[in-house]
Design an enzyme around this catalytic site. Structure first.
Site, PDB file in Angstrom:
ATOM      1  CG  ASN A   9      -1.482   1.174   1.253  1.00 29.18           C
ATOM      2  OD1 ASN A   9      -1.731   2.257   0.648  1.00 29.18           O
ATOM      3  ND2 ASN A   9      -2.423   1.321   2.688  1.00 29.18           N
ATOM      4  CG  HIS A  93      -5.615   2.094   5.671  1.00 30.62           C
ATOM      5  ND1 HIS A  93      -5.400   2.912   6.582  1.00 30.62           N
ATOM      6  CD2 HIS A  93      -4.729   1.006   5.350  1.00 30.62           C
ATOM      7  CE1 HIS A  93      -4.146   2.423   6.958  1.00 30.62           C
ATOM      8  NE2 HIS A  93      -3.600   1.335   6.085  1.00 30.62           N
ATOM      9  CD  GLU A  95      -2.843   5.474   7.019  1.00 31.55           C
ATOM     10  OE1 GLU A  95      -2.706   5.739   5.761  1.00 31.55           O
ATOM     11  OE2 GLU A  95      -1.586   5.008   7.505  1.00 31.55           O
ATOM     12  N   GLY A 169       2.882   2.312  10.820  1.00 33.55           N
ATOM     13  CA  GLY A 169       3.982   3.469  10.699  1.00 33.55           C
ATOM     14  C   GLY A 169       4.968   3.761  11.967  1.00 33.55           C
ATOM     15  CB  SER A 208       5.572  -1.711  11.973  1.00 39.56           C
ATOM     16  OG  SER A 208       5.248  -0.326  12.095  1.00 39.56           O
TER      17      SER A 208
HETATM   18  P1  13P Z   1       3.320   0.455   7.584  1.00 35.13           P
HETATM   19  O1  13P Z   1       3.719  -0.739   6.922  1.00 35.13           O
HETATM   20  O2  13P Z   1       3.969   1.680   6.972  1.00 35.13           O
HETATM   21  O3  13P Z   1       3.281   0.366   8.888  1.00 35.13           O
HETATM   22  O4  13P Z   1       1.890   0.651   7.118  1.00 35.13           O
HETATM   23  C1  13P Z   1       1.010  -0.389   7.168  1.00 35.13           C
HETATM   24  C2  13P Z   1      -0.186   0.078   6.210  1.00 35.13           C
HETATM   25  O5  13P Z   1      -0.984   0.790   6.754  1.00 35.13           O
HETATM   26  C3  13P Z   1      -0.623  -0.917   5.380  1.00 35.13           C
HETATM   27  O6  13P Z   1      -1.811  -0.679   5.045  1.00 35.13           O
END
Ligand code: 13P
Length: 247
Positions: A9, A93, A95, A169, A208
């Site tokens: 992603n 997601h 976010e 993240g 992560s």
């Molecule tokens: P990270 O791998 O950067 O932690 O992000 C995970 C994510 O939100 C994938 O959709």
């Protein structure tokens, strides 16, 4: 066991020059034994689809609107994603749940819209840190799963991504035992609801995941792949994760 899926992603990252990363990924790993998917920003889907034509890398969107068309400035519908060459779309997601207040009901509608356009939906679920600390992880994950996934789910049209919000993240991940506990819980719920097909539905881990932890996470029971953010942006990192899932 379902075939594993290594999904990247890219979030809001990548200009046209980033297509070189996909070419590098293919050059390093032309015949992966797992499925490989990149979800770039919408602006790159068409050109990435052309690069990936005839090779074993699928391209997906990061969100879709629940309607097929209409007065929704800035939004993209599932048929539009399919029209650009996407075969998957991420929905729900964290976010988007956090920034745009997306609800389970909306995610349910987006998933149905994705299916109507013949896209495989990757439905994201996961708890916040407060929810984990209050011992509510399974309650939250179970509720999101029940409410975000429509009844017509099959192993072909649905992928679940378990993404603990606090692991995204941050460089933090749950322990392998914690990942196993949640994935096994999700598997049980899928089998209860969808019968034997629930065993074939892929459950990805996200948050992560990186070249160092991918092999260990990939070996956890009921982990059928990864949804990778930051470590999917550079082919050199993502290749290691694809190889961990190839094993
Ligand atoms: P990270 O791998 O950067 O932690 O992000 C995970 C994510 O939100 C994938 O959709």
């Amino acid at each position: 066991m379902p075939k594993k899926l290594a999904a990247g992603n890219w979030k809001m990252n990548g200009l046209r020059e980033a297509l070189g990363e996909v070419k590098a990924l293919y050059a390093a790993c032309p015949t992966p034994s797992c499925d490989v998917l990149i979800c770039p920003p919408a602006t790159l889907i068409r050109s990435m689809s052309k690069v990936c034509d005839g090779i074993q890398i699928d391209v997906g969107g990061q969100d879709c609107h629940e309607n097929t068309s209409g007065a929704h400035t800035g939004d993209i519908s599932a048929p539009m994603l399919a029209d650009t060459g996407a075969t998957y779309v991420i929905v729900g997601h964290s976010e988007r749940r956090a920034t745009y207040g997306e609800t389970d009901a909306q995610i349910h509608a987006k998933t149905a819209a994705a299916w109507a356009a013949n896209l495989t939906a990757i439905v994201c679920i996961g708890e916040t840190l407060d929810e984990r600390e209050a011992d509510k992880t399974l309650h939250i994950v179970g509720g999101q799963l029940a409410k975000s996934v429509p009844d017509a789910a099959t192993p072909t049209n649905l992928v679940i991504a378990y993404e603990p919000v606090w692991a995204i993240g941050t460089g933090k991940t749950p322990t392998l035992a914690e990942i196993e506990a949640v994935h096994t819980f999700i598997r049980t719920r899928l089998v209860e609801r969808f019968g034997p097909q629930g065993h074939e539905m892929r459950i990805l881990y996200g948050g992560s995941m990186n070249p160092k932890n991918a092999t260990d996470i990939a070996a956890v029971p009921n982990v059928d792949g990864g949804l990778v953010g930051g470590a999917s942006l550079k082919a050199s990192d993502f290749i290691t994760i694809v190889q961990a899932l190839n094993a």
